[in-house]
Motif scaffolding. Structure first.
Motif, PDB file in Angstrom:
ATOM      1  N   GLN A   1       0.834  -1.188   0.000  1.00 36.12           N
ATOM      2  CA  GLN A   1       0.000   0.000   0.000  1.00 36.12           C
ATOM      3  C   GLN A   1       0.875   1.247   0.000  1.00 36.12           C
ATOM      4  O   GLN A   1       1.908   1.285   0.639  1.00 36.12           O
ATOM      5  CB  GLN A   1      -0.917   0.009   1.223  1.00 36.12           C
ATOM      6  CG  GLN A   1      -2.089  -0.963   1.142  1.00 36.12           C
ATOM      7  CD  GLN A   1      -3.170  -0.509   0.201  1.00 36.12           C
ATOM      8  OE1 GLN A   1      -3.261   0.678  -0.123  1.00 36.12           O
ATOM      9  NE2 GLN A   1      -3.973  -1.435  -0.273  1.00 36.12           N
ATOM     10  N   VAL A   2       0.434   2.240  -0.717  1.00 39.86           N
ATOM     11  CA  VAL A   2       1.088   3.540  -0.736  1.00 39.86           C
ATOM     12  C   VAL A   2       0.031   4.597  -0.437  1.00 39.86           C
ATOM     13  O   VAL A   2      -1.037   4.594  -1.038  1.00 39.86           O
ATOM     14  CB  VAL A   2       1.747   3.832  -2.093  1.00 39.86           C
ATOM     15  CG1 VAL A   2       2.314   5.245  -2.117  1.00 39.86           C
ATOM     16  CG2 VAL A   2       2.859   2.828  -2.380  1.00 39.86           C
ATOM     17  N   GLN A   3       0.332   5.460   0.486  1.00 40.51           N
ATOM     18  CA  GLN A   3      -0.553   6.575   0.782  1.00 40.51           C
ATOM     19  C   GLN A   3       0.081   7.837   0.192  1.00 40.51           C
ATOM     20  O   GLN A   3       1.270   8.102   0.405  1.00 40.51           O
ATOM     21  CB  GLN A   3      -0.749   6.755   2.280  1.00 40.51           C
ATOM     22  CG  GLN A   3      -1.514   5.620   2.949  1.00 40.51           C
ATOM     23  CD  GLN A   3      -0.653   4.387   3.158  1.00 40.51           C
ATOM     24  OE1 GLN A   3       0.491   4.475   3.566  1.00 40.51           O
ATOM     25  NE2 GLN A   3      -1.206   3.219   2.854  1.00 40.51           N
ATOM     26  N   LEU A   4      -0.723   8.584  -0.532  1.00 35.36           N
ATOM     27  CA  LEU A   4      -0.255   9.818  -1.178  1.00 35.36           C
ATOM     28  C   LEU A   4      -1.004  11.003  -0.577  1.00 35.36           C
ATOM     29  O   LEU A   4      -2.238  10.980  -0.495  1.00 35.36           O
ATOM     30  CB  LEU A   4      -0.503   9.762  -2.686  1.00 35.36           C
ATOM     31  CG  LEU A   4       0.124   8.587  -3.429  1.00 35.36           C
ATOM     32  CD1 LEU A   4      -0.319   8.591  -4.888  1.00 35.36           C
ATOM     33  CD2 LEU A   4       1.639   8.633  -3.333  1.00 35.36           C
ATOM     34  N   VAL A   5      -0.257  12.019  -0.184  1.00 34.79           N
ATOM     35  CA  VAL A   5      -0.863  13.213   0.397  1.00 34.79           C
ATOM     36  C   VAL A   5      -0.346  14.437  -0.337  1.00 34.79           C
ATOM     37  O   VAL A   5       0.866  14.721  -0.304  1.00 34.79           O
ATOM     38  CB  VAL A   5      -0.561  13.332   1.897  1.00 34.79           C
ATOM     39  CG1 VAL A   5      -1.189  14.621   2.459  1.00 34.79           C
ATOM     40  CG2 VAL A   5      -1.080  12.116   2.652  1.00 34.79           C
ATOM     41  N   ALA A  23       3.518  13.737  -0.997  1.00 38.22           N
ATOM     42  CA  ALA A  23       4.322  12.929  -0.087  1.00 38.22           C
ATOM     43  C   ALA A  23       3.774  11.506  -0.060  1.00 38.22           C
ATOM     44  O   ALA A  23       2.577  11.302   0.160  1.00 38.22           O
ATOM     45  CB  ALA A  23       4.304  13.531   1.312  1.00 38.22           C
ATOM     46  N   ALA A  24       4.649  10.554  -0.267  1.00 42.21           N
ATOM     47  CA  ALA A  24       4.263   9.142  -0.273  1.00 42.21           C
ATOM     48  C   ALA A  24       4.728   8.464   0.998  1.00 42.21           C
ATOM     49  O   ALA A  24       5.838   8.701   1.474  1.00 42.21           O
ATOM     50  CB  ALA A  24       4.859   8.448  -1.482  1.00 42.21           C
ATOM     51  N   SER A  25       3.878   7.626   1.524  1.00 45.02           N
ATOM     52  CA  SER A  25       4.251   6.816   2.687  1.00 45.02           C
ATOM     53  C   SER A  25       3.831   5.381   2.427  1.00 45.02           C
ATOM     54  O   SER A  25       3.061   5.095   1.532  1.00 45.02           O
ATOM     55  CB  SER A  25       3.588   7.346   3.956  1.00 45.02           C
ATOM     56  OG  SER A  25       2.188   7.303   3.836  1.00 45.02           O
ATOM     57  N   ALA A  75      14.659  10.257  -2.109  1.00 51.41           N
ATOM     58  CA  ALA A  75      15.143  10.168  -0.735  1.00 51.41           C
ATOM     59  C   ALA A  75      14.094  10.687   0.252  1.00 51.41           C
ATOM     60  O   ALA A  75      14.049  10.254   1.406  1.00 51.41           O
ATOM     61  CB  ALA A  75      16.441  10.953  -0.582  1.00 51.41           C
ATOM     62  N   LYS A  76      13.271  11.612  -0.209  1.00 52.92           N
ATOM     63  CA  LYS A  76      12.206  12.172   0.631  1.00 52.92           C
ATOM     64  C   LYS A  76      10.840  11.576   0.303  1.00 52.92           C
ATOM     65  O   LYS A  76       9.830  12.016   0.869  1.00 52.92           O
ATOM     66  CB  LYS A  76      12.163  13.689   0.460  1.00 52.92           C
ATOM     67  CG  LYS A  76      13.414  14.399   0.946  1.00 52.92           C
ATOM     68  CD  LYS A  76      13.280  15.902   0.805  1.00 52.92           C
ATOM     69  CE  LYS A  76      14.511  16.617   1.344  1.00 52.92           C
ATOM     70  NZ  LYS A  76      14.399  18.093   1.201  1.00 52.92           N
ATOM     71  N   ASN A  77      10.796  10.625  -0.634  1.00 50.78           N
ATOM     72  CA  ASN A  77       9.525  10.009  -1.034  1.00 50.78           C
ATOM     73  C   ASN A  77       8.496  11.065  -1.433  1.00 50.78           C
ATOM     74  O   ASN A  77       7.309  10.963  -1.087  1.00 50.78           O
ATOM     75  CB  ASN A  77       8.953   9.147   0.095  1.00 50.78           C
ATOM     76  CG  ASN A  77       9.542   7.748   0.092  1.00 50.78           C
ATOM     77  OD1 ASN A  77      10.199   7.337  -0.864  1.00 50.78           O
ATOM     78  ND2 ASN A  77       9.329   7.024   1.170  1.00 50.78           N
ATOM     79  N   GLN A 115      -5.715  12.450  -2.240  1.00 52.32           N
ATOM     80  CA  GLN A 115      -7.061  12.971  -2.011  1.00 52.32           C
ATOM     81  C   GLN A 115      -7.327  14.261  -2.774  1.00 52.32           C
ATOM     82  O   GLN A 115      -8.469  14.703  -2.879  1.00 52.32           O
ATOM     83  CB  GLN A 115      -7.278  13.211  -0.512  1.00 52.32           C
ATOM     84  CG  GLN A 115      -6.750  14.539   0.033  1.00 52.32           C
ATOM     85  CD  GLN A 115      -5.229  14.614   0.080  1.00 52.32           C
ATOM     86  OE1 GLN A 115      -4.530  13.613  -0.077  1.00 52.32           O
ATOM     87  NE2 GLN A 115      -4.718  15.817   0.323  1.00 52.32           N
ATOM     88  N   GLY A 116      -6.275  14.863  -3.307  1.00 55.15           N
ATOM     89  CA  GLY A 116      -6.430  16.062  -4.110  1.00 55.15           C
ATOM     90  C   GLY A 116      -6.188  17.339  -3.335  1.00 55.15           C
ATOM     91  O   GLY A 116      -6.380  17.392  -2.115  1.00 55.15           O
ATOM     92  N   THR A 117      -5.764  18.360  -4.059  1.00 55.27           N
ATOM     93  CA  THR A 117      -5.581  19.685  -3.463  1.00 55.27           C
ATOM     94  C   THR A 117      -6.110  20.719  -4.457  1.00 55.27           C
ATOM     95  O   THR A 117      -5.877  20.625  -5.664  1.00 55.27           O
ATOM     96  CB  THR A 117      -4.098  19.949  -3.121  1.00 55.27           C
ATOM     97  OG1 THR A 117      -3.971  21.201  -2.443  1.00 55.27           O
ATOM     98  CG2 THR A 117      -3.212  19.972  -4.356  1.00 55.27           C
ATOM     99  N   GLN A 118      -6.842  21.685  -3.931  1.00 54.08           N
ATOM    100  CA  GLN A 118      -7.509  22.676  -4.784  1.00 54.08           C
ATOM    101  C   GLN A 118      -6.530  23.764  -5.201  1.00 54.08           C
ATOM    102  O   GLN A 118      -5.826  24.341  -4.358  1.00 54.08           O
ATOM    103  CB  GLN A 118      -8.685  23.298  -4.041  1.00 54.08           C
ATOM    104  CG  GLN A 118      -9.403  24.395  -4.804  1.00 54.08           C
ATOM    105  CD  GLN A 118     -10.190  23.872  -5.991  1.00 54.08           C
ATOM    106  OE1 GLN A 118     -10.928  22.898  -5.864  1.00 54.08           O
ATOM    107  NE2 GLN A 118     -10.049  24.521  -7.141  1.00 54.08           N
TER     108      GLN A 118
END
Length: 123
Positions: A1-5, A23-25, A75-77, A115-118
């Motif tokens: 799983q990858v979470q993207l913010v 940012a990926a985690s 390096a910072k994902n 989740q998207g950013t406006q």
């Protein structure tokens, strides 16, 4: 799983600039090609730009060539979208996407979405 913010969206005047971050985690982002898409009100989500796993290759929609720049820091994902010379027609929700390939291809769906950013550009 990858979470993207995603982050960095906001309101800017035409001609201004914004820098979006994704940012990926979870799993290492370096294993994924990354892309940015956008969805304007009443329109379908559209491809904006993509970058390969290593950052060696980038692909831009014609509408943003010369104005937007994608980059990544494994390096910072994190992947970035530098948007310059913004126009009112760039107004949309911007989504980050990850695809488990070396090179991003729109022939296949993304594996993960943020989740998207406006982003709103006033005239």
């Amino acid at each position: 799983q990858v979470q993207l913010v995603e982050s960095g969206g906001g309101l800017v005047q035409a001609g201004g600039s914004l820098r979006l971050s994704c940012a990926a985690s979870g799993r290492t982002a370096a294993n994924y090609a990354m892309g940015w898409f956008r969805q304007a009100p009443g329109k379908e989500r559209a491809f904006v730009v993509a970058i390969s796993r290593t950052g060696s290759s980038t692909y831009y929609a014609d509408s943003v060539k010369g104005r937007f720049t994608i980059s990544r820091d494994n390096a910072k994902n994190t992947a970035y979208l530098q948007m310059n010379s913004l126009k009112p027609e760039d107004t949309a929700v911007y989504y980050c996407a990850a695809q488990g390939r070396t090179y991003y291809t729109n022939k296949y769906p993304a594996d993960y979405w943020g989740q998207g950013t406006q982003v709103t550009v006033s005239s």
